[in-house]
Motif scaffolding. Structure first.
Motif, PDB file in Angstrom:
ATOM      1  N   HIS A  39       1.132   4.155  -2.994  1.00  0.00           N
ATOM      2  CA  HIS A  39       0.591   5.503  -2.783  1.00  0.00           C
ATOM      3  C   HIS A  39       1.620   6.621  -2.725  1.00  0.00           C
ATOM      4  O   HIS A  39       1.276   7.772  -2.924  1.00  0.00           O
ATOM      5  N   THR A  47      -4.222   7.991   3.020  1.00  0.00           N
ATOM      6  CA  THR A  47      -3.365   8.208   1.853  1.00  0.00           C
ATOM      7  C   THR A  47      -3.616   9.580   1.226  1.00  0.00           C
ATOM      8  O   THR A  47      -3.016   9.919   0.221  1.00  0.00           O
ATOM      9  N   GLY A  58       6.413   9.398   2.134  1.00  0.00           N
ATOM     10  CA  GLY A  58       6.139   8.244   2.978  1.00  0.00           C
ATOM     11  C   GLY A  58       7.428   7.726   3.582  1.00  0.00           C
ATOM     12  O   GLY A  58       8.461   7.680   2.917  1.00  0.00           O
ATOM     13  N   PHE A 104      -0.871   3.985   9.171  1.00  0.00           N
ATOM     14  CA  PHE A 104      -0.435   5.138   8.375  1.00  0.00           C
ATOM     15  C   PHE A 104      -0.686   6.370   9.239  1.00  0.00           C
ATOM     16  O   PHE A 104      -1.826   6.703   9.515  1.00  0.00           O
ATOM     17  N   GLU A 128       0.847  -1.195   0.000  1.00  0.00           N
ATOM     18  CA  GLU A 128       0.000   0.000   0.000  1.00  0.00           C
ATOM     19  C   GLU A 128       0.879   1.240   0.000  1.00  0.00           C
ATOM     20  O   GLU A 128       0.605   2.201  -0.708  1.00  0.00           O
TER      21      GLU A 128
END
Lengths: 266, 581
Positions: free
Chosen positions: A21, A166, A123, A142, A17
């Motif tokens: 993203h 996200t 990220g 996250f 993920e």
């Protein structure tokens, strides 16, 4: 699927993920057991490739064996490794003598913030676990940090059904925590099952071993005779000491970790 | 041994101050799960702050939480009994932090719903009960706590049990047990309480071992949402997590909503010991397939039997956590499995106050902490299941700007009548767009001809003359068009007293893409192969390519999903009977 299979599958899902993203993504590698497990999980998630750089925040106070291990693994795994040191702070004489929390903040938190700014990371993958300490037990998978790397922990967004955060403001970044749901014994069971290399410091010599690794002046070994993984697992099953008991900075204040982490600490 | 132990996730919910954190603190204390010195440390902190010791401080790690004496965010902690390992989730009871409570509850398999024996059933007791029912959590014990404050009265316990039962049963939640406790004093926590001899069932610690874990969902139909497609080397690996069912090498698979079929060629791995020819629910896997067409994140792989639903409309029950109201005619982002699409609320069918069960039929907005039944329309086709058939592919979240602001479960794909009309408007908008691109006159004529046959040829066959007049198509072209359709099997010629043309198969089974194929129409605006070579290449170069790729894909999806029947309906509705201009 057994317990470790489930943990692994969830971590791989999270890593993928993150990769999907975030255009600019990096993984913090502290050389310790947890982030080395994470490195292994990344290899699995991306079929032997590591499609993002690894980052080590080098305070220059690390235990020397860690640095040796770092360079050896980086070569073996062919890692794209960014080593960053907050040189400015060191020049001004920053060190644990200035106060442990002050030193952590300058050399680790600020060092990390510098790397994020320089590489414009959106990220950042970190190997923290919920069972390590209180503020980490409250983390999201996250977790957003603002432009100054600050964590607004009293207002965390809902995180349900593996639909992670996200969408975020430009300039902010997301801390991704793929092994948040593992515990210390899981980590060792997995290291054993997968035969993952770890630094020797974890295994007892002369009645002592490191249970958690950090900077030499602030990290103490624990009394232990566990010289292999099986013995470590057995020891952990019976211990009542906390994992980070040997980490001096945690003991500085009742809410030391919360205060450090609010400012952007790992 | 250690590895095969099972883990159960339990969330503890209930009204603020009814003792959730205290209960968990006590459970940890009684199971010896706290690291050495923790209790001493918490005692020290309590003393420093001039407060008495609270088990709750063991969990409420944030300084703000301890200062205010409330839980702000969830804590997940582990402990174990002889039977198995537990992850216990402490959820905040304050209304303001409902979003955190839901985050905690959404990941749980079972729940302890706490009610203060003295205060009784309160607003959040009911609201949390409702949320549990919405999340499909059926394994629930109601804990009647602080029994010491009501002198361990059985009458009071029964009173609360009746009240709570009435409320919960209405929602389809049937608590498996009611347990009277005093978490603070440790009554009925680890050991049976001597203060309540009238209660002859298990204390909490023994009772939770009785929760039965859900069976693995590998025997359900296959659902494998595509998470990403990797091309690090010469393999093109489709990765994702199997949400239900099983998948083997050689299986024939259907990819929805694009409706493509292919076979599984290989199951990829990095470490030799992970090599396998069969994968199942819960696994994060990577596969290669025989036909290397375009696949994208969000598409759903299934077998050809037991396929998911595909559509743009569904009815859902949702909870709203956003600071701004959920309203109609506003664009939101919907995330369901790995699909992310723009969506809007078509109608708010009813809003429910989750604590009183009062319903409002004509609400224009859903406010924070409300629960509602809504009809949602997505901008593109998505694939999903009804929640009752598959939890993992039947639930979604809604993102408002940057934040996940609500979540819901799909009750049903919406009935066709309503959706077709609106759907067609969208289709046709898209349609005209693609005709402006580069569809040939033959393609346009072709569509008109087959639509005419479909619309008029249900009672009796349509003659060439009729078509020619209605559609104003020159004879010579019409002849060729009909010839091609007959060859392709889409139209049949019937001889006899009532001669003419009828459809070769049911209009529901003819998709626009089939029709386009008859005329060799390729509506792609960029060659797929040239996109392929760019995939995962330089990011900047890829940017534009990705845009084209998306446009291409949505055209293909559209052509694959609109049937002739849809077209005919619109044809019948239109005044001038000329669908395509």
């Amino acid at each position: 699927m057994d317990h470790l299979d489930k943990l692994e599958a969830q971590s791989i899902y999270i890593l993928r993920e993150a990769y999907k993203h975030f255009g600019k993504l990096g993984m913090l590698w502290s050389i310790g057991k947890d982030s080395t497990v994470m490195l292994w999980l990344a290899k699995k998630a991306f079929f032997g490739h590591c499609p993002f750089p690894f980052i080590h925040i080098d305070t220059t106070y690390k235990i020397p064996e860690m640095i040796k291990f770092r360079d050896k693994i980086a070569e073996e795994f062919n890692l794209d490794l960014i080593v960053h040191t907050n040189e400015a702070a060191l020049k001004e004489g920053m060190g644990p003598q200035e106060g442990r929390l002050v030193c952590c903040k300058a050399l680790k938190t600020e060092g990390l913030a510098q790397v994020i700014k320089e590489h414009k990371f959106e990220g950042l993958i970190l190997g923290i676990r919920r069972d390590e300490e209180g503020s980490r037990s409250k983390e999201r998978v996250f977790s957003e940090r603002n432009v100054d790397s600050k964590w607004d922990y009293t207002n965390q967004p809902p995180e349900l059904w593996d639909q992670f955060k996200t969408d975020f403001k430009k300039g902010n970044h997301i801390r991704v925590h793929p092994i948040l749901h593992w515990n210390e014994i899981d980590i060792w069971n997995y290291i054993k099952r997968e035969n993952i290399p770890v630094v020797d410091l974890y295994f007892a010599k002369d009645g002592k071993r490191y249970r958690s690794l950090g900077c030499a002046p602030c990290t103490n070994p624990i009394k232990s005779n566990a010289s292999n993984i099986d013995e470590i697992i057995e020891e952990l099953k019976n211990t009542k000491q906390s994992e980070r008991a040997g980490r001096a900075q945690d003991q500085e204040d009742a809410h030391a970790m919360q205060k450090l982490r609010k400012e952007g600490y790992m | 041994m250690e590895k095969t132990r099972e883990t159960l996730k339990i969330v503890v919910v209930g009204h603020v101050d009814h003792g959730k954190s205290t209960l968990i603190g006590r459970l940890l204390y009684d199971t010896n799960s706290l690291p050495e010195g923790t209790v001493e440390r918490v005692k020290r902190i309590s003393k420093e702050k001039g407060k008495t010791f609270e088990y709750a401080y063991l969990l409420d790690a944030f300084e703000e939480e301890q200062r205010q004496g409330i839980t702000i965010d969830i804590t997940q902690l582990q402990f174990h009994t002889e039977k198995r390992d537990y992850v216990i989730i402490d959820a905040p009871g304050h209304k303001e932090f409902l979003k955190n409570m839901i985050s905690g509850a959404a990941s749980a398999e079972a729940a302890l719903l706490l009610v203060d024996a003295n205060e009784g059933v309160k607003e959040q007791s009911r609201r949390h009960g409702y949320i549990l029912s919405l999340l499909g959590i059926q394994k629930v014990y109601v804990i009647v706590n602080k029994m010491d404050l009501v002198d361990y009265s059985m009458t009071r316990f029964n009173q609360i049990r009746n009240e709570m039962n009435e409320f919960l049963n209405n929602l389809g939640v049937y608590p498996l047990k009611y347990i009277p406790t005093s978490a603070f004093l440790g009554e009925n926590i680890a050991r049976s309480s001597k203060k309540m001899p009238w209660y002859d069932e298990e204390p909490i610690l023994k009772a939770i071992d009785l929760f039965e874990k859900d069976k693995e969902i590998s025997d359900k139909p296959l659902r494998f949402p595509i998470q990403d497609v990797y091309k690090f080397d010469d393999r093109r690996i489709i990765v994702g997590r199997i949400e239900s069912g099983q998948l083997k090498i050689g299986d024939e698979i259907l990819i929805s909503p694009s409706n493509k079929t292919t076979r599984v060629k290989g199951i990829e791995y990095w470490s030799e010991k992970d090599k396998t020819d069969k994968v199942s629910a819960g696994m994060s896997v990577g596969i290669t397939v025989e036909d290397e067409f375009f696949n994208n994140r969000g598409e759903l792989i299934s077998h050809k039997k037991d396929t998911p639903l595909t559509g743009m409309f569904f009815r859902a029950n949702l909870f709203w956590l956003g600071k701004k109201d959920l309203v109609k005619n506003k664009k939101y982002k919907l995330k369901l499995t790995t699909q992310e699409v723009e969506c809007e609320i078509l109608s708010i069918n009813k809003v429910i106050d989750a604590s009183t069960l009062e319903t409002f039929e004509d609400a224009s907005a859903v406010k924070i902490n409300d629960v509602a039944e809504v009809t949602i329309k997505t901008k593109e086709m998505i694939s999903f299941d009804e929640y009752k058939n598959n939890q993992n592919t039947g639930r979604f979240v809604i993102v408002d700007r940057f934040d996940v602001s609500g979540g819901g479960i799909i009750v049903a794909a919406d009935n066709k009548e309503l959706s077709n009309v609106i759907q067609l408007e969208d289709y046709l908008k898209n349609f005209t767009k693609c005709f402006n691109m580069d569809i040939s006159w033959k393609g346009k004529y072709g569509l008109r001809v087959i639509a005419d046959v479909a619309a008029n040829g249900t009672e009796k066959p349509v003659t060439k003359n009729d078509i020619s007049q209605r559609q104003n198509i020159p004879d010579v072209h019409l002849e060729e068009i009909l010839f091609r359709f007959v060859n392709a099997g889409l139209i049949k010629y019937i001889d006899g007293p009532q001669k003419g043309y009828i459809l070769g198969k049911d209009s529901e089974n003819i998709i626009i893409a089939d029709i386009m194929q008859v005329f060799d129409e390729n509506l792609s605006i960029i060659n797929e192969n040239s996109i392929e070579s760019n995939i995962r290449g330089k990011v900047e170069d890829c940017l534009l390519v990705n845009v084209w790729k998306k446009i291409n894909e949505s055209i293909n999806t559209m052509l694959d999903s609109i049937t002739l029947k849809d077209l005919v309906q619109e044809y019948n509705n239109s005044n001038d009977r000329q669908l395509i201009c």
